[in-house]
Design a protein around this motif. Structure first.
Motif, PDB file in Angstrom:
ATOM      1  N   GLY A 287       0.428  -1.615  -0.109  1.00 37.85           N
ATOM      2  CA  GLY A 287      -0.297  -0.192  -0.160  1.00 37.85           C
ATOM      3  C   GLY A 287       0.980   1.351  -0.250  1.00 37.85           C
ATOM      4  O   GLY A 287       0.758   2.100  -0.053  1.00 37.85           O
ATOM      5  N   SER A 288       1.589   1.140   0.796  1.00 35.77           N
ATOM      6  CA  SER A 288       3.404   2.653   0.394  1.00 35.77           C
ATOM      7  C   SER A 288       2.861   2.523  -0.571  1.00 35.77           C
ATOM      8  O   SER A 288       3.731   3.938  -0.467  1.00 35.77           O
ATOM      9  CB  SER A 288       3.787   2.876   2.350  1.00 35.77           C
ATOM     10  N   MET A 289       3.333   1.366  -0.933  1.00 38.73           N
ATOM     11  CA  MET A 289       4.640   1.653  -2.599  1.00 38.73           C
ATOM     12  C   MET A 289       2.999   2.539  -3.509  1.00 38.73           C
ATOM     13  O   MET A 289       3.965   3.305  -3.749  1.00 38.73           O
ATOM     14  CB  MET A 289       4.883   0.251  -3.758  1.00 38.73           C
ATOM     15  N   PHE A 290       2.399   2.029  -3.603  1.00 33.62           N
ATOM     16  CA  PHE A 290       1.292   2.106  -4.454  1.00 33.62           C
ATOM     17  C   PHE A 290       1.902   4.336  -3.866  1.00 33.62           C
ATOM     18  O   PHE A 290       1.219   4.744  -5.298  1.00 33.62           O
ATOM     19  CB  PHE A 290      -0.314   1.865  -4.137  1.00 33.62           C
ATOM     20  N   SER A 291       1.254   4.240  -2.771  1.00 33.52           N
ATOM     21  CA  SER A 291       0.494   5.631  -2.042  1.00 33.52           C
ATOM     22  C   SER A 291       1.880   6.893  -3.236  1.00 33.52           C
ATOM     23  O   SER A 291       1.355   7.564  -3.041  1.00 33.52           O
ATOM     24  CB  SER A 291       0.801   5.676  -0.710  1.00 33.52           C
ATOM     25  N   PHE A 292       3.294   6.066  -2.482  1.00 36.38           N
ATOM     26  CA  PHE A 292       4.246   6.388  -3.521  1.00 36.38           C
ATOM     27  C   PHE A 292       4.092   7.321  -4.739  1.00 36.38           C
ATOM     28  O   PHE A 292       4.740   8.651  -5.018  1.00 36.38           O
ATOM     29  CB  PHE A 292       5.481   5.687  -3.083  1.00 36.38           C
ATOM     30  N   SER A 508       2.373   0.063 -15.549  1.00 32.43           N
ATOM     31  CA  SER A 508       3.322  -0.672 -14.507  1.00 32.43           C
ATOM     32  C   SER A 508       2.983  -1.084 -13.636  1.00 32.43           C
ATOM     33  O   SER A 508       3.214  -2.559 -12.587  1.00 32.43           O
ATOM     34  CB  SER A 508       5.043  -0.367 -15.100  1.00 32.43           C
ATOM     35  N   LEU A 509       1.806  -0.651 -12.795  1.00 35.28           N
ATOM     36  CA  LEU A 509       1.683  -0.614 -11.599  1.00 35.28           C
ATOM     37  C   LEU A 509       0.322  -1.478 -11.983  1.00 35.28           C
ATOM     38  O   LEU A 509       0.539  -1.897 -10.312  1.00 35.28           O
ATOM     39  CB  LEU A 509       0.743   1.222 -10.921  1.00 35.28           C
ATOM     40  N   ILE A 510       0.184  -1.943 -12.720  1.00 35.36           N
ATOM     41  CA  ILE A 510      -0.779  -2.874 -12.981  1.00 35.36           C
ATOM     42  C   ILE A 510      -0.565  -4.659 -12.639  1.00 35.36           C
ATOM     43  O   ILE A 510      -1.168  -5.228 -12.465  1.00 35.36           O
ATOM     44  CB  ILE A 510      -1.809  -2.840 -14.367  1.00 35.36           C
ATOM     45  N   LEU A 511       1.310  -4.622 -13.325  1.00 33.32           N
ATOM     46  CA  LEU A 511       1.671  -5.224 -13.084  1.00 33.32           C
ATOM     47  C   LEU A 511       2.327  -5.904 -11.555  1.00 33.32           C
ATOM     48  O   LEU A 511       1.871  -6.780 -11.049  1.00 33.32           O
ATOM     49  CB  LEU A 511       2.923  -5.707 -13.653  1.00 33.32           C
ATOM     50  N   ILE A 516       0.351  -8.732  -5.917  1.00 31.45           N
ATOM     51  CA  ILE A 516      -0.276  -9.012  -4.444  1.00 31.45           C
ATOM     52  C   ILE A 516      -1.399  -9.856  -3.928  1.00 31.45           C
ATOM     53  O   ILE A 516      -1.885  -9.858  -5.513  1.00 31.45           O
ATOM     54  CB  ILE A 516      -0.828  -7.576  -3.689  1.00 31.45           C
ATOM     55  N   SER A 517      -1.757 -10.212  -3.059  1.00 27.44           N
ATOM     56  CA  SER A 517      -2.226 -11.774  -3.260  1.00 27.44           C
ATOM     57  C   SER A 517      -3.639 -10.316  -2.448  1.00 27.44           C
ATOM     58  O   SER A 517      -3.128  -8.937  -2.025  1.00 27.44           O
ATOM     59  CB  SER A 517      -1.995 -12.778  -1.687  1.00 27.44           C
ATOM     60  N   LYS A 518      -4.697 -10.421  -2.942  1.00 26.62           N
ATOM     61  CA  LYS A 518      -6.251 -10.773  -2.006  1.00 26.62           C
ATOM     62  C   LYS A 518      -6.218 -10.243  -1.147  1.00 26.62           C
ATOM     63  O   LYS A 518      -6.051 -10.804   0.114  1.00 26.62           O
ATOM     64  CB  LYS A 518      -7.458 -11.513  -2.604  1.00 26.62           C
ATOM     65  N   PRO A 519      -6.288  -8.668  -0.319  1.00 27.87           N
ATOM     66  CA  PRO A 519      -5.706  -8.906   0.770  1.00 27.87           C
ATOM     67  C   PRO A 519      -7.147  -9.687   2.141  1.00 27.87           C
ATOM     68  O   PRO A 519      -8.262  -8.983   1.809  1.00 27.87           O
ATOM     69  CB  PRO A 519      -6.170  -7.313   0.537  1.00 27.87           C
ATOM     70  N   LYS A 520      -6.073  -9.808   3.386  1.00 28.46           N
ATOM     71  CA  LYS A 520      -8.216 -10.513   4.023  1.00 28.46           C
ATOM     72  C   LYS A 520      -8.462  -9.292   4.196  1.00 28.46           C
ATOM     73  O   LYS A 520      -7.889  -7.994   5.013  1.00 28.46           O
ATOM     74  CB  LYS A 520      -7.058 -11.445   4.476  1.00 28.46           C
ATOM     75  N   GLY A 521      -9.364  -9.376   4.343  1.00 31.41           N
ATOM     76  CA  GLY A 521     -10.161  -8.186   4.976  1.00 31.41           C
ATOM     77  C   GLY A 521     -10.305  -7.089   4.438  1.00 31.41           C
ATOM     78  O   GLY A 521     -10.918  -6.142   5.274  1.00 31.41           O
TER      79      GLY A 521
END
Length: 529
Positions: A287-292, A508-511, A516-521
């Protein structure tokens, strides 16, 4: 330990919140949202009005940029620190004091009579305002039950992305309709209201004053030097020719040395100034990488659009603001849709749609010409606004949705820091590429504007004859005008290069999403733990 007790009490409170939302907490939360909006808005509110502030303070062109840089450097230090301070003094004290201090610093900035005063007041404003931003994210994921996340997450996502986007619009309007002083005075009444409401209604946690004895002052000093120097190098590097400038070299060395000390202490001391162990949570790290990267897109395009409209189209601050408002409207109307979809779709699907929308907008902008105006920019801006909102909601949920309450405040500071650092790194790279590509394209264009090119010679002769007919030195003026034309075209081509690079980045973010695995919760179940 006190920290464990507090974590336990917050966790124990969560199930009760599920049944019934306390109206006092709702009032507190929305007051906090207004405070966060003010703090993020002020990053960009001066960007369209720097010329007016420069004239008002009789500042030099090399000094005026510090009105923005001082705010950013101070804010980027406070954002990760805020989680630790909230634990020591409580969210109530941190937020209400931050709101009051931010309001006072805003009023002081309006009274500045020279550039030095303004820079100091803006630094105070940025540092204190930075304490408000992560607290809202932490509160949203601590006091609201998972079933309410699809409502709360779009609200904070909207504020975090809308505020910097409409900053130039609001700033341009205020300085045009009143004066530059109102860029800061506009914060006073809302700021007083936020400080009063948050002091009265926040009751999410209790202070742990005993932690103050363990506070890592060396960690704080090294973090301040590391992040402050890094922000300075990124902000000023391109304008000062990077490492050919002594100040940039000193800043870079200071950042590296301070970073080593900071990371060493973050993992060694009992109570570090920032809890970096949050990154051991895989969802939070992704999540932090995507936020960056979203920070690059958010702040990069908020910079590029006004730059194009000002340099090429000759727009003033108000006209730039009116054109940029399209993105803000798109975000506003997409927020409830993003909230609804986040309860129905896998967050990875939602992020893929968002990144594709963003990439579509920048791909269209890759075909930019000197004639593009409001209507040509309309669709790219809508795609950008829609894409940002569809991405921000699942990114917030993935990063913070599964963090334990005890780590939420510290993690929220780190998460917000990644977005701001993404913006700083993105702007530094964008400015450097713009400069290099502009020189490259100008050299290529100049090769064609010479005596061996019949079209260039014909254009030159026509221009020279036209000026000669008016009794002017046609030859000299025609040469200058052809050079200016080549320069302008080189700028447009360099803009196109940046937009194409941004398209590749977001595709490239789509890759990354697929990895990532589906986040639980998080997602259709609406659950969280």
């Amino acid at each position: 330990m006190a920290a464990t007790a507090t974590a336990g009490s917050v966790a124990a409170a969560a199930p009760k919140v599920e049944e019934h939302m306390d109206p006092r907490r709702l009032i507190a939360f929305f007051a906090m949202v207004v405070g966060m909006f003010m703090a993020i808005l002020d990053i960009q509110i001066v960007s369209a009005s720097l010329a007016e502030i420069q004239a008002g303070l009789s500042a030099g062109s090399d000094e005026i940029g510090w009105v923005q840089t001082s705010y950013l450097i101070a804010e980027v230090i406070m954002i990760p620190l805020s989680g630790t301070l909230a634990r020591i003094v409580s969210t109530r004290v941190l937020f209400s004091v931050s709101a009051a201090g931010f309001t006072a610093a805003s009023a002081l900035a309006a009274t500045a009579t020279n550039i030095d005063q303004m820079i100091v007041y803006r630094a105070i404003q940025g540092f204190i305002g930075g304490g408000m931003i992560p607290s809202v994210f932490a509160a949203a994921f601590t006091i609201f039950p998972p079933s309410k996340r699809n409502i709360v997450s779009p609200i904070i996502g909207l504020i975090a992305t809308l505020a910097p986007t409409i900053g130039p619009t609001v700033g341009g309007y205020l300085s045009h309709a009143f004066s530059w002083h109102w860029l800061f005075l506009v914060n006073v009444i809302p700021g007083i209201s936020v400080a009063t409401l948050t002091w009265t209604f926040i009751d999410f946690d209790k202070p742990e004053l005993s932690l103050f004895k363990k506070f890592d002052w060396w960690g704080l000093a090294s973090m301040a030097i590391f992040l402050g120097s890094l922000e300075y190098v990124l902000e000023e590097g391109n304008a000062n020719d990077w490492f050919n400038d002594d100040h940039i070299v000193i800043g870079a060395i200071a950042a590296v040395i301070a970073a080593v000390i900071f990371f060493y202490r973050a993992f060694k001391v009992e109570f570090p100034v920032v809890d970096l162990r949050a990154f051991s949570n895989r969802n939070f790290a992704f999540g932090s990488m995507f936020s960056f990267v979203m920070g690059i897109g958010l702040y990069g395009l908020t910079y590029l659009y006004p730059l194009y409209l000002g340099r090429i189209r000759g727009y003033d601050s108000l006209m730039i603001g009116e054109t940029m408002f399209v993105s803000g409207l798109a975000m506003f109307f997409t927020a409830p849709v993003a909230g609804f979809l986040s309860g129905k779709l896998d967050p990875r699907v939602l992020m893929t749609i968002g990144f594709t929308s963003f990439a579509g907008g920048t791909w269209i902008m890759g075909h930019l010409t000197a004639d593009w105006d409001f209507y040509e920019l309309f669709i790219p801006q809508i795609l950008r606004g829609v894409g940002l909102m569809l991405c921000m909601v699942p990114i917030n949920n993935i990063a913070l949705g599964t963090m334990p309450p005890a780590r939420m405040r510290g993690a929220s500071g780190l998460f917000n820091l990644t977005r701001n650092l993404g913006g700083a790194v993105g702007l530094a790279i964008i400015n450097t590429i713009l400069t290099q590509r502009q020189d490259f394209h100008y050299a290529r264009l100049a090769e064609h504007v010479q005596w061996g090119n019949p079209e260039a010679v014909e254009r030159f002769n026509n221009m020279a004859a036209n000026f000669n007919a008016h009794g002017l030195d046609g030859t000299t003026i025609a040469i200058k005008q052809l050079a200016a034309l080549a320069q302008r075209q080189a700028i447009i081509l360099s803009f196109s290069d940046i937009f194409v690079l941004l398209t590749v980045l977001f595709l490239s973010l789509i890759l990354g999403v697929m990895m990532i695995s589906k986040p639980k919760g998080v997602g259709p179940s609406g659950g969280g733990h």
